[in-house]
Design an enzyme around this catalytic site. Structure first.
Site, short mmCIF file in Angstrom:
data_model
loop_
_atom_site.label_atom_id
_atom_site.label_comp_id
_atom_site.label_asym_id
_atom_site.label_seq_id
_atom_site.Cartn_x
_atom_site.Cartn_y
_atom_site.Cartn_z
CD GLU A 1 -19.23 -13.56 0.82
OE1 GLU A 1 -19.77 -14.56 0.47
OE2 GLU A 1 -17.97 -13.37 0.84
CB ALA B 1 -12.20 -16.81 -6.22
CG HIS C 1 -17.85 -16.23 -2.11
ND1 HIS C 1 -17.61 -16.21 -0.77
CD2 HIS C 1 -16.98 -17.12 -2.60
CE1 HIS C 1 -16.79 -17.24 -0.28
NE2 HIS C 1 -16.46 -17.91 -1.33
CB ILE D 1 -5.61 -20.85 -2.12
CG1 ILE D 1 -6.78 -21.59 -2.47
CG2 ILE D 1 -5.71 -19.47 -3.05
CD1 ILE D 1 -8.14 -21.22 -1.84
N GLY E 1 -0.92 -22.03 2.28
CA GLY E 1 -1.59 -23.40 2.00
C GLY E 1 -1.77 -23.57 0.47
CB THR F 1 -9.82 -14.61 -3.03
OG1 THR F 1 -8.37 -15.19 -2.44
CG2 THR F 1 -9.37 -13.68 -4.13
CB SER F 2 -9.28 -15.78 2.76
OG SER F 2 -8.44 -16.66 2.34
NE ARG F 3 -15.57 -18.34 3.79
CZ ARG F 3 -15.32 -19.05 2.45
NH1 ARG F 3 -14.70 -18.35 1.56
NH2 ARG F 3 -15.72 -20.10 2.35
P1 NAI Z 1 -5.30 -24.32 3.29
O1 NAI Z 1 -5.94 -24.94 4.67
O2 NAI Z 1 -4.73 -25.28 2.32
O3 NAI Z 1 -4.36 -23.02 3.60
C1 NAI Z 1 -4.85 -22.28 4.72
C2 NAI Z 1 -3.35 -21.66 5.33
O4 NAI Z 1 -3.42 -20.72 6.30
C3 NAI Z 1 -2.45 -22.92 5.90
O5 NAI Z 1 -1.22 -22.82 5.40
C4 NAI Z 1 -2.36 -22.51 7.45
O6 NAI Z 1 -1.26 -22.95 8.14
C5 NAI Z 1 -2.48 -20.93 7.16
N1 NAI Z 1 -3.00 -20.58 8.61
C6 NAI Z 1 -4.27 -20.99 9.21
N2 NAI Z 1 -4.40 -20.09 10.47
C7 NAI Z 1 -3.28 -19.01 10.21
C8 NAI Z 1 -3.08 -18.15 10.99
N3 NAI Z 1 -3.82 -17.82 12.17
N4 NAI Z 1 -2.27 -17.34 10.68
C9 NAI Z 1 -1.54 -17.59 9.94
N5 NAI Z 1 -1.43 -18.62 8.94
C10 NAI Z 1 -2.67 -19.42 9.11
O7 NAI Z 1 -6.31 -23.32 2.51
P2 NAI Z 1 -6.77 -23.02 1.02
O8 NAI Z 1 -7.22 -24.05 0.10
O9 NAI Z 1 -5.49 -22.33 0.66
O10 NAI Z 1 -7.99 -21.99 1.12
C11 NAI Z 1 -7.83 -20.87 2.18
C12 NAI Z 1 -9.01 -19.86 2.19
O11 NAI Z 1 -9.45 -19.61 0.81
C13 NAI Z 1 -10.23 -20.86 2.57
O12 NAI Z 1 -10.32 -21.18 4.08
C14 NAI Z 1 -11.40 -20.23 2.17
O13 NAI Z 1 -11.86 -19.41 2.98
C15 NAI Z 1 -10.97 -19.49 0.99
N6 NAI Z 1 -11.67 -19.72 -0.28
C16 NAI Z 1 -12.25 -19.00 -1.14
C17 NAI Z 1 -12.89 -19.14 -2.28
C18 NAI Z 1 -13.35 -18.26 -3.04
O14 NAI Z 1 -14.42 -18.64 -4.12
N7 NAI Z 1 -13.39 -17.05 -2.77
C19 NAI Z 1 -12.61 -20.52 -2.62
C20 NAI Z 1 -11.90 -21.60 -1.79
C21 NAI Z 1 -11.45 -21.02 -0.77
#
Ligand code: NAI
Length: 328
Positions: A261, A282, A280, A152, A150, A230-232
């Site tokens: 956390e 990032a 956390h 990121i 997606g 960096t996701s969850r």
């Molecule tokens: P996004 O929604 O743009 O991309 C997520 C991608 O994951 C999409 O392409 C989607 O098709 C895919 N996806 C969803 N479910 C799936 C599955 N079951 N199997 C395979 N692929 C799957 O989200 P973005 O902006 O890229 O953010 C991703 C994650 O990063 C956020 O949900 C958040 O948890 C985490 N994050 C962490 C931060 C930090 O400071 N550590 C800051 C911002 C986001």
């Protein structure tokens, strides 16, 4: 209109200027469930960040609530499906700058590949200046597995090109345009794990992705590879990750997130050898915060004007419980 903001990070003035005619109640930190119910009583808008949990009980106890807004991308701290079932709009900030997180991915990856923290410690704490203990790994010509392409993940792919890495990716929705632009291939999760020297996770935490990287997935990863998350935290089985590191199957892990956390002392990854953990951070740069607040204000203003924007994607709510009766 009464609006409650938690975790305002010094942005009180900006919020006051944005909503001059509304009743604003603002808190520097997160609120507990009891505090939320007390302080957000009669509030129509509740705007939070990742450390304020809004569960089903809180939602039940705030009957006037019309909108929940989180200033984060992720919304797994909110019982979003339940709230939506109650007729409450749930909104987030989908794009305050995906490159910010992607840059931190490479910060963690390089720090793991060069054992940066230990090397620094050996000089400054132990007063040693030996290179022998710190033989590193190169990024150039290595395979980077990107799980989730997606916003990121796409930025990670872009940066990986600069390092001369080969990218392989897994996502339930393939972005063929992105794959053509950067010349990478989509594969099954197993194939990505089999092939990669480094794996980085960029899917949201949903019922489908919880423990996506479980014991079997970790066992599939190449011996000596590195995992970046960096996701969850709960997307990875942390007990299995700890074992994989202790047994030397993985060379390292770079984590910006852990599963609980609020209680890091109890987390299996804290204290694990070969691991670098950041709290956390990032998302957290001088530049990103004002974009985050700008987008959040725009979302709330739009809602109060009768137009919903930046609602959280319903497809990620998965098996969220649907409430028995809608709000009155
Ligand atoms: P996004 O929604 O743009 O991309 C997520 C991608 O994951 C999409 O392409 C989607 O098709 C895919 N996806 C969803 N479910 C799936 C599955 N079951 N199997 C395979 N692929 C799957 O989200 P973005 O902006 O890229 O953010 C991703 C994650 O990063 C956020 O949900 C958040 O948890 C985490 N994050 C962490 C931060 C930090 O400071 N550590 C800051 C911002 C986001």
């Amino acid at each position: 209109m009464k609006m409650v903001f938690t975790e305002v990070m010094g942005y009180q003035e900006m919020l006051r200027t944005a909503f001059p005619h509304d009743e604003l109640v603002m808190f520097d930190g997160p609120l507990s469930e009891e505090e939320l119910v007390r302080e957000a009583k009669n509030a129509r808008v509740l705007s939070v960040f990742i450390r304020t949990r809004i569960d089903e009980e809180v939602i039940d106890r705030l009957p006037k609530l019309a909108m929940i807004n989180t200033r984060s991308v992720g919304f797994d701290h909110i019982a979003a499906g339940y709230a939506v079932g109650r007729g409450i709009a749930v909104t987030h900030v989908p794009d305050y700058g995906p490159h910010v997180v992607a840059e931190h991915v490479f910060c963690l990856l390089l720090a793991c590949a060069r054992d940066l923290i230990a090397a620094d410690r050996s000089v400054r704490k132990e007063k040693r200046f030996d290179f022998e203990p710190f033989m590193g790994l190169e990024l150039k010509d290595k395979v980077l597995g990107v799980i989730g392409t997606g916003k990121i993940g796409a930025e990670v792919v872009r940066i990986a090109q600069g390092f001369g890495m080969t990218v392989v990716a897994f996502d339930i929705v393939r972005n063929e345009k992105l794959a053509r632009k950067y010349g990478f291939s989509y594969m099954s999760l197993d194939e990505v794990l089999d092939l990669s020297d480094f794996v980085t996770i960029h899917v949201p935490l949903t019922p489908d992705t919880e423990n996506l990287i479980d014991r079997d997935a970790l066992a599939r990863m190449k011996r000596g590879s590195i995992l970046i998350n960096t996701s969850r935290g709960s997307i990875v089985d942390e007990h299995a990750l700890r074992e994989a590191l202790d047994m030397g199957h993985l060379a390292g892990a770079g984590l910006d997130v852990i599963s609980d956390e609020s209680d890091p002392a109890g987390d299996p990854m804290v204290g694990a050898e070969g691991t670098i953990i950041t709290p956390h951070i990032a998302f957290y740069t001088r530049e990103s915060l004002s974009r985050m607040f700008d987008r959040s204000i725009e979302t709330i203003r739009s809602f109060t004007a009768g137009k919903r924007i930046n609602e959280v994607p319903r497809e990620y709510m998965g098996r969220a419980r649907v409430p028995a009766a809608p709000h009155d």
